[in-house]
Design an enzyme around this catalytic site. Structure first.
Site, PDB file in Angstrom:
ATOM      1  N   ASP A 233      50.161 140.838 -49.805  1.00 40.72           N
ATOM      2  CA  ASP A 233      51.651 141.422 -49.843  1.00 40.72           C
ATOM      3  C   ASP A 233      52.491 140.560 -49.493  1.00 40.72           C
ATOM      4  O   ASP A 233      52.319 140.048 -48.280  1.00 40.72           O
ATOM      5  CB  ASP A 233      51.478 142.819 -49.078  1.00 40.72           C
ATOM      6  CG  ASP A 233      52.935 143.758 -49.375  1.00 40.72           C
ATOM      7  OD1 ASP A 233      53.405 143.884 -50.352  1.00 40.72           O
ATOM      8  OD2 ASP A 233      53.525 143.810 -48.236  1.00 40.72           O
ATOM      9  N   GLU A 293      51.106 138.180 -54.371  1.00 42.89           N
ATOM     10  CA  GLU A 293      52.380 138.850 -54.696  1.00 42.89           C
ATOM     11  C   GLU A 293      53.484 137.656 -54.641  1.00 42.89           C
ATOM     12  O   GLU A 293      54.259 137.574 -53.663  1.00 42.89           O
ATOM     13  CB  GLU A 293      53.032 140.023 -53.782  1.00 42.89           C
ATOM     14  CG  GLU A 293      54.092 140.828 -54.391  1.00 42.89           C
ATOM     15  CD  GLU A 293      55.073 141.576 -53.530  1.00 42.89           C
ATOM     16  OE1 GLU A 293      55.923 142.272 -53.935  1.00 42.89           O
ATOM     17  OE2 GLU A 293      54.767 141.612 -52.444  1.00 42.89           O
TER      18      GLU A 293
HETATM   19  C1  GLC Z   1      55.730 144.569 -51.395  1.00 39.45           C
HETATM   20  C2  GLC Z   1      55.170 145.681 -51.939  1.00 39.45           C
HETATM   21  C3  GLC Z   1      56.271 146.722 -51.735  1.00 39.45           C
HETATM   22  C4  GLC Z   1      56.643 147.044 -50.363  1.00 39.45           C
HETATM   23  C5  GLC Z   1      56.942 145.619 -49.707  1.00 39.45           C
HETATM   24  C6  GLC Z   1      56.812 145.822 -48.286  1.00 39.45           C
HETATM   25  O1  GLC Z   1      56.631 144.000 -52.173  1.00 39.45           O
HETATM   26  O2  GLC Z   1      54.708 145.468 -53.228  1.00 39.45           O
HETATM   27  O3  GLC Z   1      55.890 148.027 -52.539  1.00 39.45           O
HETATM   28  O4  GLC Z   1      57.487 148.069 -50.366  1.00 39.45           O
HETATM   29  O5  GLC Z   1      55.986 144.548 -50.004  1.00 39.45           O
HETATM   30  O6  GLC Z   1      55.623 145.877 -47.868  1.00 39.45           O
END
Ligand code: GLC
Ligand code: CA
Length: 569
Positions: A233, A293
């Site tokens: 993440d 991500e």
């Molecule tokens: C990433 C996740 C998202 C979350 C953020 C903070 O972007 O996909 O859903 O709010 O991280 O952890």
């Protein structure tokens, strides 16, 4: 075959000799013995656990709910599920604020339920991927509670604490991506702490080796429990400039009404790659896969996440794809570039932070055909696709209509310009009954009326449904060797309406033709340059297309039609 079987026996003997320490836990399946790593040929499927299936009627999905749907996922053709955070959490950011990395939130079940999920998944040859929230913890995590207790606490330096610039003045101008400042003042110690997301999500200090060790150990804990990898993440915000240089201010305002800024000093610092490479070393101890991500603005930037020697992330997500308009030209240009880049492509068309693809691409008239075309597109590319639950049945966004209904805090803060992410997180639509069969209680988010037509049960019974189309495309990935190994070769590159390409391998060739327009299109193909003298086609799958098997000539496509055929000479 023989070689493979022998190799498998050898691996099993080795595993027994090692007391099954690593190999048994890494969920070995029969496909592993092919030359390619399993994740290159897998279809991944993102499960948002709150919204997938509720087994105990509290209106919130849970692990036992997921386990109960494994047969569905198997039948769909899914090889791995990525479960977004299901760890103990105050749920400010619906699980992305973790207060204990080594456990399961009681709302979702227990560690025993998790083990059961992994073992039931394994029986079906489905691997389990967890979400690793690496940038921040919850403010309720014992590390942070200790950190904020005094300037000399053991965990003080696990987070980013600084003095303000003066009375009521944060240390610099950095902004939280979720609205307001990125700094929160804490009166206990008269300092500010840094949070790129909500104030309840303090950023970890990755310059502290103790943080790295503790966090790397978290991944080991789950690998030993049989997890096949992690989706990482928010990797872009791992490091910040230690001098806290102000970010350059840009013209205009963002959707929270704050000045626009270039996130030059608190995003994508090069140190992040070093940490990811070290995390990869840990993953390699367990044969695990790392998915990133990775929000990038150009293909070059995406390439960097693979590491120069493939020593970083195996699957950095191409999230740029989710920002393209529905245009054959835009898609062609982008895919050509990603396919030519270093590393194995990882395609995504939506997720729990992005408007659902059905609503994003839909024109209100041809939505179902567009949904099928998108399946015919990204599930036939060279690369690994990551689906999002409900995409396969054409689930639409169901945005809140009134501010008082909003659950996602950014929707409350940014209303009405930013409505938050509730719309793409609504319950999975299993049938046309009450609450779409998701729960016997009151679902945490409302089910839209479209669940009557777009649900698993109804679509399973209809061979022309989006679900049936998805199943067929996924099946093709598993049966046509060209779909896995074949090169991606774009065709008719000046066609503004139709995106077409070959997937060509020594063992076969597949043609994919997609009409990205609402008007009928009749492209013709000359495959001489691709080495065919009198190519013939045989339909493998078509929607809004009617192409006779035989010599390949014109492909007739209706609005947003899809044709996939096997080519022989
Ligand atoms: C990433 C996740 C998202 C979350 C953020 C903070 O972007 O996909 O859903 O709010 O991280 O952890
Ligand atoms: Ca539940």
């Amino acid at each position: 075959m023989r070689v493979h079987r022998n190799l498998r026996t050898l691996v099993m003997v080795m595993a027994m000799a090692l007391g099954c320490a690593t190999l048994c836990n890494a969920q070995i399946g029969p496909s592993d013995m092919k030359e390619q790593p399993w994740w290159k040929h897998a279809v991944f499927y993102e499960v948002y656990p709150r919204s997938f299936a509720d087994s105990n009627g509290d209106g919130i999905g849970d692990l036992n709910g997921i386990t109960s749907k494994l047969d569905y996922l198997k039948d769909l053709g899914v090889d791995a599920i990525w479960i977004t955070p299901c760890f103990p959490s105050p749920q400010v950011d619906f699980g992305y604020d973790i207060s204990d990395y080594d456990n399961i939130d009681p709302m979702y079940g227990t560690l025993a339920d998790f083990d059961q999920l992994v073992s039931e998944a394994k029986k079906r040859n489905i691997r389990v991927i967890l979400d690793f929230v690496i940038n921040h913890t919850s403010d309720q995590h014992p590390w942070f509670i200790d950190s904020k207790s005094s300037r000399s606490s053991a965990h003080r330096d696990w987070y980013i604490w600084r003095d303000g610039k003066g009375q009521g003045q944060p240390p610099n101008n950095w902004l939280s991506t979720f609205g307001l400042s990125a700094w929160k003042f804490d009166p206990t110690t008269n300092q500010y702490y840094y949070h790129y997301f909500y104030p309840e999500q303090p950023d970890l200090n990755w310059r502290n080796p103790a943080v790295e060790k503790a966090m790397f150990d978290v991944t080991r804990f789950w690998y030993k429990r049989g997890v096949a990898g992690f989706r990482l993440d928010a990797v872009d915000s791992l490091f910040e400039d230690p001098n806290l240089t102000d970010n350059p201010v840009l013209p205009g305002k963002d959707k929270f009404g704050r000045p626009n800024m270039e996130e030059k000093y608190n995003k994508k610092l090069p140190e992040m790659h070093v940490t990811l490479q070290r995390l990869r070393k840990v993953a390699d101890e367990y044969g695990a896969v790392l998915i990133g991500e990775t929000w990038t603005s150009q293909v070059k930037e995406l390439e960097a996440y693979y590491g120069e020697n493939g020593n970083e992330l195996q699957l950095p997500m191409d999230l740029m794809l989710t920002n393209l308009p529905l245009s054959a030209e835009a898609f062609r240009e982008h895919i050509n570039a990603v396919d030519a880049a270093r590393g194995w492509p990882t395609y995504v068309i939506t997720n729990h932070d992005i408007r659902r693809s059905y609503s994003r691409y839909g024109d209100g008239v041809h939505n179902d055909d567009i949904a099928k075309m998108m399946a015919g597109f990204y599930l036939t590319l060279r690369g690994t696709p990551i689906m999002y639950y409900g995409e396969e049945i054409g689930m639409a966004n169901n945005d809140p209509k009134r501010k008082e209904d909003v659950k996602d805090p950014i929707g409350l803060l940014g209303w009405p310009l930013e409505k938050g992410r509730d719309g793409e997180r609504t319950p999975m639509q299993w049938n046309g009954g009450p609450n779409a069969g998701f729960t016997t209680g009151k679902p945490w988010l409302p089910v839209p009326a479209s669940a009557q037509t777009h649900n698993v049960q109804t679509e399973s019974e209809n061979p022309d449904s989006i679900l049936s189309f998805y199943k067929s495309v996924i099946q093709l990935r598993k049966t046509e060797p060209a779909m896995l190994e074949g090169a991606y070769i774009p065709l008719n590159e000046s066609d503004q309406n139709v995106l077409s390409y070959l997937r060509k391998s020594p063992t076969g060739t597949v043609l994919v033709v997609l009409n990205f327009s609402p008007a009928p299109q009749n492209p013709t193909f000359d495959l001489q340059k691709q080495g065919f003298t009198s190519p013939k086609t045989k339909a493998l799958l078509q929607n809004q297309a009617d192409v006779a098997d035989g010599p390949l000539q014109t492909v007739h496509l209706q609005a947003y039609g899809t044709y996939i055929g096997r080519i022989t000479d």
